[in-house]
Scaffold this active site. Structure first.
Site, PDB file in Angstrom:
ATOM      1  CG  HIS A 142      29.232  13.269  95.081  1.00 39.91           C
ATOM      2  ND1 HIS A 142      29.160  14.576  94.655  1.00 39.91           N
ATOM      3  CD2 HIS A 142      28.296  12.591  94.360  1.00 39.91           C
ATOM      4  CE1 HIS A 142      28.228  14.689  93.718  1.00 39.91           C
ATOM      5  NE2 HIS A 142      27.695  13.507  93.523  1.00 39.91           N
ATOM      6  CG  HIS A 143      24.840  11.568  96.251  1.00 43.88           C
ATOM      7  ND1 HIS A 143      24.821  12.945  96.407  1.00 43.88           N
ATOM      8  CD2 HIS A 143      24.688  11.336  94.920  1.00 43.88           C
ATOM      9  CE1 HIS A 143      24.669  13.513  95.211  1.00 43.88           C
ATOM     10  NE2 HIS A 143      24.596  12.564  94.300  1.00 43.88           N
ATOM     11  CB  CYS A 144      28.014   6.883 100.136  1.00 50.62           C
ATOM     12  SG  CYS A 144      27.912   5.580 101.373  1.00 50.62           S
TER      13      CYS A 144
END
Length: 356
Positions: A142-144
């Site tokens: 979920h950080h990309c």
């Protein structure tokens, strides 16, 4: 017209909608030990589920690697080209020695596992809509976002799964992301910043990575936690806000980012939820989805301790024992009287919890 993809071929109906491949696991001359991540956790989850006789190899859906063409549904060509530089991958995965490896080795040993998990999330999106629920034993990066990786996340699998559903599955035009990893999910938030079809709920430790103020503008329901938040307060907040989110907007699909880095003692999460609290949390989310007959896709995301794999397996076993996931139920949606009675009972339990 959408491109041809193997990821949307129908899975055998005899399979559980549980997606996994041995290719998920990053094993590489001990380099993986330089990251606090247990890079074999996905295989361990599957082994625990096999020991408990819930699944067997031929009863799970084999994840396939996402192709460049699949990835380009979201990612820019420029970003995918950047991953051909080992030092870029070293920065994203936070494993510095990766910078010194030839890129073909990095592609095979680090990025291929992440691309296979990404393919698994896309496949699980379609399975969830077909069967009512699906679990990708990996994924949750979920950080990309479309043009930037970070925090061990090299591909935007959550964004991809949702965009694939919007483009390819008739009747799916609204999605809700319930992100319960300890970290803010800034990748999907940036990707869906101005997209009114996607409702984002994010519950995270307000003091840790990534602290992305711009991305926070995309969150419709933001729950910022203090250091060391424990079970009672955590479960109370999750229950209240999951119910609130789904009452505010009934989506066609839920993507549930079920990070286990909320676990007490996690070196990166800074929260203090017990193993039982994590199992209960997943139960709360699945009950909310199943009682409303909303398809749910779960991905496992962050969780950086050796005991994490056991907790994920215990949670899946608990969902099964409660009838919230079930092979038969899988094809028929949530219209199962046993489940509906159990959901009513558990609503009472949670009300009692809040009165204590």
């Amino acid at each position: 017209r959408p491109h041809r993809t193997e990821l949307y071929e129908d899975a055998p109906s005899a399979c559980w909608p549980i997606v996994y491949s041995p290719d998920y696991n990053i094993t590489f001359m001990g380099l993986e030990k330089l990251h606090p991540f247990d890079a074999g956790k996905w295989g361990k989850v599957i082994n625990f589920l096999k020991e408990e006789k819930l699944i067997a190899d031929d009863l799970i859906v084999q994840a396939r690697e996402a192709s460049d063409e699949d990835l380009l549904v979201v990612h820019t060509r420029r970003y995918l080209n950047k991953l051909k530089w080992s030092f870029v991958v070293a920065t994203i995965t936070e494993i510095p020695p990766v910078a010194f490896l030839p890129n073909f080795v990095v592609q095979r040993k680090v990025l291929k596992p992440l691309r296979t998990q990404t393919g698994g999330t896309i496949m699980a999106g379609k399975l969830a809509v077909d069967r009512g629920w699906a679990i990708n034993v990996g994924g949750g990066f979920h950080h990309c976002s479309s043009d930037k990786g970070g925090g061990f996340c090299a591909y935007a699998d959550i964004t991809l799964a949702i965009k694939f559903l919007f483009e390819r599955v008739p009747g799916v035009s609204k999605a809700t992301i319930i992100d319960l990893d300890a970290h803010q999910g800034n990748g999907h938030e940036r990707d869906f910043m101005d997209d009114h079809r996607v409702y984002i709920m994010d519950v995270y430790n307000r003091y840790i990575y990534p602290g992305d103020g711009f991305a926070k503008r995309a969150i419709k329901r933001k729950v910022e936690l203090e250091w060391g938040t424990e079970d009672t307060e955590y479960l109370q907040k999750v229950h209240t806000h999951v119910e609130g989110a789904l009452n505010e907007l009934k989506p066609d699909v839920i993507v549930y980012n079920a990070g286990t880095d909320i676990l007490d003692g996690d070196p990166l999460g800074g929260l203090a939820v017990s193993p039982q609290g994590i199992v209960k949390r997943d139960e709360v989310v699945f009950k909310a989805a199943r009682s409303r007959r909303i398809p749910i896709l779960m991905v496992t995301s962050g969780g950086y301790q050796k005991r994490t794999a056991r907790i994920i397996a215990d949670s899946i076993l608990n969902l099964h024992n409660l009838g919230l996931i079930d092979k038969e139920l899988a094809s028929g949606g949530a219209g199962n009287p046993k489940v509906e009675q159990m959901i009513r009972d558990s609503a009472k339990d949670l009300n009692n919890l809040s009165l204590q």
